[in-house]
Design an enzyme around this catalytic site. Structure first.
Site, PDB file in Angstrom:
ATOM      1  N   ARG A 162       0.835  -1.216   0.000  1.00  0.00           N
ATOM      2  CA  ARG A 162       0.000   0.000   0.000  1.00  0.00           C
ATOM      3  C   ARG A 162       0.869   1.264   0.000  1.00  0.00           C
ATOM      4  NH1 ARG A 162      -2.686  -3.908  -0.364  1.00  0.00           N
ATOM      5  NH2 ARG A 162      -4.659  -4.380   0.686  1.00  0.00           N
ATOM      6  N   SER A 232     -11.154   1.947   3.883  1.00  0.00           N
ATOM      7  CA  SER A 232     -10.270   1.674   5.030  1.00  0.00           C
ATOM      8  C   SER A 232      -9.596   2.964   5.474  1.00  0.00           C
ATOM      9  CB  SER A 232      -9.160   0.696   4.646  1.00  0.00           C
ATOM     10  OG  SER A 232      -9.712  -0.478   4.177  1.00  0.00           O
ATOM     11  N   GLU A 328      -4.645   5.638   5.875  1.00  0.00           N
ATOM     12  CA  GLU A 328      -4.512   5.320   4.451  1.00  0.00           C
ATOM     13  C   GLU A 328      -4.845   6.545   3.584  1.00  0.00           C
ATOM     14  OE1 GLU A 328      -5.292   1.061   3.347  1.00  0.00           O
ATOM     15  OE2 GLU A 328      -6.715   2.032   2.002  1.00  0.00           O
TER      16      GLU A 328
HETATM   17  P1  NAP Z   1     -10.453  -9.831   6.102  1.00  0.00           P
HETATM   18  O1  NAP Z   1     -10.692 -11.010   5.223  1.00  0.00           O
HETATM   19  O2  NAP Z   1     -11.336  -9.577   7.280  1.00  0.00           O
HETATM   20  O3  NAP Z   1      -8.939  -9.844   6.613  1.00  0.00           O
HETATM   21  C1  NAP Z   1      -8.435  -8.799   7.435  1.00  0.00           C
HETATM   22  C2  NAP Z   1      -7.059  -8.411   6.932  1.00  0.00           C
HETATM   23  O4  NAP Z   1      -6.243  -9.555   6.967  1.00  0.00           O
HETATM   24  C3  NAP Z   1      -7.088  -7.892   5.523  1.00  0.00           C
HETATM   25  O5  NAP Z   1      -6.908  -6.517   5.558  1.00  0.00           O
HETATM   26  C4  NAP Z   1      -5.974  -8.638   4.783  1.00  0.00           C
HETATM   27  O6  NAP Z   1      -4.866  -7.823   4.450  1.00  0.00           O
HETATM   28  C5  NAP Z   1      -5.457  -9.639   5.800  1.00  0.00           C
HETATM   29  N1  NAP Z   1      -5.569 -10.999   5.236  1.00  0.00           N
HETATM   30  C6  NAP Z   1      -6.655 -11.819   5.275  1.00  0.00           C
HETATM   31  N2  NAP Z   1      -6.363 -13.004   4.720  1.00  0.00           N
HETATM   32  C7  NAP Z   1      -5.084 -12.933   4.307  1.00  0.00           C
HETATM   33  C8  NAP Z   1      -4.197 -13.843   3.648  1.00  0.00           C
HETATM   34  N3  NAP Z   1      -4.583 -15.075   3.315  1.00  0.00           N
HETATM   35  N4  NAP Z   1      -2.940 -13.418   3.359  1.00  0.00           N
HETATM   36  C9  NAP Z   1      -2.540 -12.196   3.694  1.00  0.00           C
HETATM   37  N5  NAP Z   1      -3.309 -11.284   4.309  1.00  0.00           N
HETATM   38  C10 NAP Z   1      -4.574 -11.646   4.620  1.00  0.00           C
HETATM   39  O7  NAP Z   1     -10.389  -8.552   5.168  1.00  0.00           O
HETATM   40  P2  NAP Z   1     -11.516  -7.500   4.758  1.00  0.00           P
HETATM   41  O8  NAP Z   1     -11.394  -6.330   5.639  1.00  0.00           O
HETATM   42  O9  NAP Z   1     -12.842  -8.165   4.557  1.00  0.00           O
HETATM   43  O10 NAP Z   1     -10.914  -7.071   3.350  1.00  0.00           O
HETATM   44  C11 NAP Z   1     -10.803  -8.003   2.297  1.00  0.00           C
HETATM   45  C12 NAP Z   1      -9.863  -7.418   1.257  1.00  0.00           C
HETATM   46  O11 NAP Z   1     -10.402  -6.193   0.718  1.00  0.00           O
HETATM   47  C13 NAP Z   1      -8.491  -7.087   1.819  1.00  0.00           C
HETATM   48  O12 NAP Z   1      -7.515  -7.461   0.891  1.00  0.00           O
HETATM   49  C14 NAP Z   1      -8.531  -5.601   2.016  1.00  0.00           C
HETATM   50  O13 NAP Z   1      -7.281  -4.973   1.854  1.00  0.00           O
HETATM   51  C15 NAP Z   1      -9.473  -5.142   0.928  1.00  0.00           C
HETATM   52  N6  NAP Z   1     -10.157  -3.939   1.391  1.00  0.00           N
HETATM   53  C16 NAP Z   1      -9.748  -2.729   0.908  1.00  0.00           C
HETATM   54  C17 NAP Z   1     -10.376  -1.576   1.358  1.00  0.00           C
HETATM   55  C18 NAP Z   1     -10.012  -0.228   0.880  1.00  0.00           C
HETATM   56  O14 NAP Z   1     -10.754   0.714   1.091  1.00  0.00           O
HETATM   57  N7  NAP Z   1      -8.878  -0.043   0.270  1.00  0.00           N
HETATM   58  C19 NAP Z   1     -11.404  -1.648   2.282  1.00  0.00           C
HETATM   59  C20 NAP Z   1     -11.748  -2.877   2.774  1.00  0.00           C
HETATM   60  C21 NAP Z   1     -11.128  -4.017   2.304  1.00  0.00           C
HETATM   61  P3  NAP Z   1      -4.746  -6.954   3.107  1.00  0.00           P
HETATM   62  O15 NAP Z   1      -5.564  -5.741   3.368  1.00  0.00           O
HETATM   63  O16 NAP Z   1      -3.294  -6.680   3.019  1.00  0.00           O
HETATM   64  O17 NAP Z   1      -5.240  -7.780   1.961  1.00  0.00           O
END
Ligand code: NAP
Length: 340
Positions: A162, A232, A328
C-alpha cells in the site's frame, strides 16, 4: 480544460471544502502552462480523482486538478499478454469490468475498489491477495520539479505494501496515465479464505472471482453513496515476527500474515475491534458497525471531527496493543506526524 475559482471539491466523506482553483484537464499538455501560472499559490497543485481517499480539514488554498481522460489504448499484444495504456480519469471499477469483458485477466480481485485509475498507483491498491504493482509496466507522469513529462518504469515507482514513490514524494508527480500488462490466460488468486469460501469451486473463472469480490465488498463495506466514508481509514500495521508472537500471548486469535521481507502484517480492523471501538461514535462521526476499519460521517460533519476520531482510535489501539496505526487516506490540513 475547464477552470473554476473557489470551487467545491467532491469527496466521498461529503465534507464541505473549496479549492482556490479547480481545473478539469482534458489534455496533459495543458499542465506546464497551468502549473507555471499558479506557481505562486500557497499550496502545490493537488490531483484529485473521485475524492475517495482524501480528508479535507480545511479549504485547499492551491490548484486542484482533475484528469478527465478515460481513454484505453492497446499498446501491444501477444499470445500471453496484452499491454494497455489507461487514462488517469477512468473509474477503476469500470476498467476492471472492461478487462473482464475483453478477456484480459488479473484485475478481478480488485473489483469495486473506489477511485480513479490515476489514484491506483499512489497507494498501490490491493485486495484479496492481489496488488496493482504486479501489472504495472510504467506510470505516465508530469514531474512538477523538472516541469517535464516522463514515464516511470514500474521499478522506479518503488511499490511496496500500500505504498509507492508517489506517496513518498507528495506534490511532485501528477499521474496522467498507467500502462498495465494483463494476462490472456487466467491465473486465479483465491488464497484469501473469505474469497475461497464464497466460491463454489476450486477452479473459478475470472467472472466468478469478480462476482464474489463484488458480493463480499458490498456485504462488508458501507456504500459511500449512502453513508459517507473513504473506505479503510488505517493501513494494516507491519511489525516484526517477535512482536506479533508477544502480542499473541495477549490476543491468542491474533490474525497475522508473514510478508516477503520477513516481517508480519497484522489486521488493523481486529486490533480496533478488540478495543471495543466498532460502532463507537464521537458526535457526527463514527467507527462503522459494518467494518471497524471504516470511519463514517453524517451530513455536516467536518474533516477535523474525522481526524479527531482517528486520533482516538490510534491512541486506544496504541495504549492497548502498543501498535501504531497510520492513516490510508491523505489528510489535507492535518499533520499525522504531529498528532503522535
Ligand atoms: P479480512 O478477510 O477480514 O482480513 C483482514 C485483513 O487480513 C485484511 O486486511 C488482509 O490484508 C489480511 N488478510 C486476510 N487473509 C489474508 C491472507 N490469506 N494473506 C494475507 N493477508 C490476509 O479482510 P476484509 O477487511 O474483509 O478485506 C478483504 C480485502 O479487501 C483485503 O484485501 C482488504 O485490503 C481489501 N479492502 C480494501 C479496502 C479499501 O478501502 N482499500 C477496504 C476494505 C477491504 P490486506 O488488506 O493486506 O489484503
Amino acid at each position: 480544460m475547464r477552470l473554476q475559482a473557489n470551487a467545491l471539491i467532491d469527496n466521498t466523506l461529503q465534507l464541505t471544502a473549496r479549492a482556490a482553483y479547480l481545473a478539469k484537464i482534458t489534455h496533459a499538455s495543458e499542465l506546464p502552462r497551468l502549473c507555471r501560472h499558479y506557481a505562486s499559490l500557497p499550496a502545490p497543485p493537488l490531483v484529485l480523482g473521485s475524492g475517495s481517499n482524501v480528508v479535507f480539514c480545511h479549504d485547499y488554498p492551491g490548484l486542484v486538478l482533475q484528469f478527465t481522460s478515460q481513454k484505453i489504448r492497446l499498446l501491444c499484444s501477444d499470445t500471453e499478454y496484452v499491454t494497455v495504456r489507461v487514462g488517469a480519469g477512468l473509474n477503476w471499477h469500470a476498467l476492471v469490468r472492461w478487462c473482464l469483458s475483453m478477456g484480459y485477466h488479473g484485475l478481478e480481485n480488485l473489483a469495486l475498489i473506489p477511485g480513479k485509475v490515476g489514484a491506483a498507483p499512489i497507494q498501490n491498491i490491493g485486495a484479496y491477495g492481489v496488488e496493482l504493482a504486479t501489472f504495472v509496466v510504467a506510470v505516465g507522469v508530469f514531474d512538477t520539479q523538472q516541469q517535464s513529462y516522463t514515464a516511470l518504469p514500474a521499478k522506479a515507482c518503488n511499490f511496496g505494501y500500500r505504498d509507492s514513490r508517489f506517496k513518498a514524494e507528495p506534490g511532485r508527480w501528477l499521474i496522467t496515465h498507467v500502462d498495465l500488462q494483463l494476462r490472456r490466460h487466467a491465473q486465479p488468486e483465491i488464497s484469501y479464505p473469505a474469497l475461497r469460501n464464497c466460491l463454489a469451486t476450486d477452479h473459478p473463472q475470472p467472472k466468478q472471482i469478480f462476482d464474489s469480490v463484488v458480493k463480499l465488498r458490498r456485504r462488508r463495506l458501507p456504500d459511500p453513496r449512502l453513508i459517507p466514508n473513504v473506505g479503510s481509514f488505517f493501513k494494516n500495521p507491519v511489525t516484526s515476527q517477535e512482536f506479533a508472537e508477544d502480542l499473541r500471548r495477549e490476543l491468542p486469535d491474533l490474525s497475522s500474515f508473514p510478508m516477503a521481507n520477513g516481517q508480519c502484517k497484522l489486521a488493523a480492523a481486529q486490533l480496533i475491534e478488540e478495543c471495543g471501538l466498532r460502532g463507537y461514535s464521537e458526535g457526527r462521526v463514527m467507527v462503522s458497525n459494518q467494518h471497524a476499519l471504516v470511519i463514517t460521517a453524517t451530513n455536516g460533519a467536518n474533516g477535523s471531527e474525522v481526524v479527531a476520531l482517528a486520533r482516538t482510535i490510534r491512541e486506544r489501539v496504541f495504549r492497548r496493543w502498543r501498535v501504531r496505526l497510520d492513516p490510508e487516506p491523505r489528510l489535507i490540513g492535518a499533520d499525522w506526524s504531529e498528532i503522535w
